[in-house]
Design an enzyme around this catalytic site. Structure first.
Site, PDB file in Angstrom:
ATOM      1  N   VAL A  67       0.879  -1.162  -0.094  1.00 17.58           N
ATOM      2  CA  VAL A  67      -0.012  -0.198   0.016  1.00 17.58           C
ATOM      3  C   VAL A  67       1.133   1.125   0.062  1.00 17.58           C
ATOM      4  O   VAL A  67       2.181   1.064   0.344  1.00 17.58           O
ATOM      5  CB  VAL A  67      -1.060   0.043   1.178  1.00 17.58           C
ATOM      6  N   SER A  68       0.281   2.491  -0.238  1.00 18.12           N
ATOM      7  CA  SER A  68       1.229   3.690  -0.560  1.00 18.12           C
ATOM      8  C   SER A  68       1.526   4.287   0.639  1.00 18.12           C
ATOM      9  O   SER A  68       2.559   4.913   0.748  1.00 18.12           O
ATOM     10  CB  SER A  68       0.349   4.307  -1.710  1.00 18.12           C
ATOM     11  N   THR A  69       0.635   4.234   1.743  1.00 16.34           N
ATOM     12  CA  THR A  69       1.110   4.909   2.983  1.00 16.34           C
ATOM     13  C   THR A  69       0.660   4.166   4.136  1.00 16.34           C
ATOM     14  O   THR A  69       0.082   3.201   4.091  1.00 16.34           O
ATOM     15  CB  THR A  69       0.046   6.265   3.101  1.00 16.34           C
ATOM     16  N   GLN A  91      -3.156   3.097   5.193  1.00 16.80           N
ATOM     17  CA  GLN A  91      -3.888   2.192   4.239  1.00 16.80           C
ATOM     18  C   GLN A  91      -3.583   0.782   5.022  1.00 16.80           C
ATOM     19  O   GLN A  91      -2.425   0.676   5.806  1.00 16.80           O
ATOM     20  CB  GLN A  91      -3.405   2.296   2.800  1.00 16.80           C
TER      21      GLN A  91
END
Length: 207
Positions: A8-10, A13
Site C-alpha cells: 500500500v502507498s501509505t 492504508q
C-alpha cells in the site's frame, strides 16, 4: 513455491484485502512480503526481500500488477528479469491475467505481450507529453532539460549484453550503468512473433 507480495502507498492504508486474497490461495503469512511505500520509490525492502528469496521455479504472486512497479514498463521489465532467473509472476485480480510461469498457456503469454504493448503506449504518451511541455517552455524562453549522464557507448554495450542473454544485475555490473538508468534508457525488447507465417508475409511484401 508461491511467494506473496502486497503493498500500500501509505502507512494509513491497510493491507487486509491483499493479504486475504493471497492467503486464500494457500500462501502462508511467512511467505507474504509487504511494503507500506509509494510505488514511486525504489526503496521497497519488502519487494527486495521477496525477490532475493525467490528461486528457480518459484512464482511471485500479487493481487494486482501495479503493486510491483511504478509504471507498466517497470512492471514488464521486472517480469522479464525474473523470467531470466526462472521465476514467474502471477496476478489475481487484474482484468488481464498474467502468469509468466506458465509458458504452455497461450492466453497467459498473450497477456504478457499485451502488457508490453501497453508499456510501449505508456512510454509514447509520456514522450509526447514531455515534448509538448518542452516546446511550451522554449516558446516562453525557459531553458529546459539537462545533459544526459549516460554514455551512449556504454548504453549500446548494455543493449548488446541484454541481447546476449545476461540478467539485469550482470548488465549493471559489467556496464557500470545503474539499474534505474538502464530501465529509463534501454530500448524496449522486441515483441515475440505472433504468427507462424510472419516470415512468409515479409517475403511476399518484399517480393
Amino acid at each position: 513455491m508461491d511467494i506473496g507480495y502486497a503493498r500500500v502507498s501509505t502507512a494509513k492504508q491497510d493491507l487486509d484485502r491483499q493479504l486475504d486474497a493471497l492467503g486464500a490461495i494457500g500462501i502462508p503469512s511467512g511467505r507474504i512480503y509487504v511494503d507500506k511505500k509509494s510505488g514511486a520509490t525504489t526503496n521497497r525492502p519488502g519487494l527486495t526481500a521477496a525477490l532475493d528469496y525467490a528461486r528457480d521455479g518459484d512464482v511471485i504472486v500479487v493481487h494486482t500488477l501495479d503493486r510491483l512497479g511504478r509504471t507498466v514498463r517497470d512492471t514488464l521489465n521486472l517480469i522479464y528479469e525474473l523470467k531470466e532467473r526462472g521465476v514467474g509472476v502471477r496476478n489475481l485480480a487484474d482484468p488481464i491475467r498474467v502468469d509468466s510461469a506458465n509458458p504452455e498457456d497461450p492466453m497467459s503469454q498473450l497477456a504478457v505481450v499485451m502488457l508490453a504493448l501497453f508499456g510501449q503506449m505508456e512510454r509514447t504518451y509520456a514522450i509526447e507529453r514531455a515534448a509538448h511541455a518542452r516546446a511550451v517552455a522554449v516558446s516562453k524562453g525557459r531553458q529546459v532539460g539537462r545533459p544526459s549522464v549516460v554514455d551512449p557507448a556504454k548504453l549500446a554495450y548494455a543493449a548488446h549484453l541484454r541481447d546476449t542473454g545476461l540478467t539485469m544485475p550482470e548488465i549493471v555490473a559489467k556496464s557500470g550503468i545503474t539499474r534505474s538508468s538502464l530501465y529509463r534508457h534501454l530500448p524496449p525488447r522486441p515483441v515475440d512473433q505472433l504468427t507462424a507465417g510472419a516470415d512468409q508475409v515479409g517475403a511476399e511484401r518484399d517480393g
